[in-house]
Design a protein around this motif. Structure first.
Motif, PDB file in Angstrom:
ATOM      1  N   VAL A 127       0.822  -1.210   0.000  1.00 51.81           N
ATOM      2  CA  VAL A 127       0.000   0.000   0.000  1.00 51.81           C
ATOM      3  C   VAL A 127       0.858   1.263   0.000  1.00 51.81           C
ATOM      4  N   LEU A 183      -8.509   3.641   0.259  1.00 53.41           N
ATOM      5  CA  LEU A 183      -7.878   2.378   0.629  1.00 53.41           C
ATOM      6  C   LEU A 183      -8.975   1.364   0.921  1.00 53.41           C
ATOM      7  N   ALA A 220      -4.461   4.080   6.810  1.00 46.98           N
ATOM      8  CA  ALA A 220      -5.306   5.028   6.081  1.00 46.98           C
ATOM      9  C   ALA A 220      -5.241   6.409   6.730  1.00 46.98           C
TER      10      ALA A 220
END
Length: 239
Positions: free
Chosen positions: A112, A139, A161
């Motif tokens: 990520v 996300l 996040a």
């Protein structure tokens, strides 16, 4: 993540699309996290469990969001290791992004940060009208239904996040159409309010993007009324 957003509604095929607002979305993430399942679930309301993980497609899907006609162009990336120039062109093409990972795969979660860095890096070099803000990113943690195989906690997803300053959703493409629809609905609102659609309309023309198959909005009815396998995606392509 709870939400009060109204779900987008598919439009009738006969509706005139001249007034539709087009928005380009790219779904990024490692292979096998469910990017195609999320996309197809949103378009057809059906869950497809088997597909070709190497196939990249741009889906065109027309919905009504808050009474506004919206044509989503959704780039479903393969998620395999590829040349930096190739992923850069795909990032340039999109106006908003979904970074997806699987709660059953920690490696996909670790990816990520790299993907968010690439998005910010590529778009920092583009002229975006009067806006210097990075493009909207959501996300999305998929496969929350596989609780016994879980390797990434909800708290970890929410934490990263918050660090990246982007909305976070934990969903199950298998169990819920509504959850996938809310994701795309919110991303459209984020893109619309960011000014990207009015202040910066990129005209990307490249051999790479031209080679990616496109499924037009007029094929979405067929997608939802037949048994669909991405190995037969060419059935829906037009010249």
């Amino acid at each position: 993540m709870t939400s009060n957003f109204q779900l987008p509604r598919p439009l009738k095929r006969t509706q005139h699309l001249a007034g539709c607002r087009t928005v380009r979305v790219a779904i990024l993430g490692q292979g096998a996290v469910g990017k195609t399942a999320i996309t197809v679930r949103f378009i057809t309301k059906r869950f497809i469990g088997e597909y070709d993980p190497t196939l990249e497609t741009i889906y065109r899907h027309v919905s009504s969001v808050d009474g506004e006609c919206v044509q989503f162009e959704i780039l479903d990336t393969a998620g395999q290791e590829e040349d930096a120039m190739l992923i850069e062109e795909k990032i340039k093409w999109a106006e908003g992004f979904i970074i997806a990972y699987s709660v059953t795969d920690r490696c996909s979660f670790d990816e990520v940060l790299r993907l968010r860095f690439l998005i910010n890096h590529v778009h920092s070099g583009l002229k975006r009208g009067h806006s210097d803000a990075p493009p909207p990113v959501l996300l999305v943690a998929n496969k929350k239904d596989l609780q016994y195989d879980r390797m990434v906690t909800t708290e970890e997803g929410d934490g990263i996040a918050q660090a990246l300053k982007c909305p976070f959703f934990e969903i199950s493409a298998r169990d819920s159409y509504e959850e996938t629809a809310v994701v795309f609905n919110l991303l459209y609102r984020e893109i619309a309010t960011s000014g990207a659609l009015s202040a910066f309309r990129r005209k990307v023309s490249s051999k790479l993007m031209d080679k990616i198959p496109r499924i037009p909005s007029t094929a979405t009815t067929s997608l939802s009324t037949r048994s669909f396998s991405l190995s037969s995606v060419k059935d829906f392509l037009t010249d």
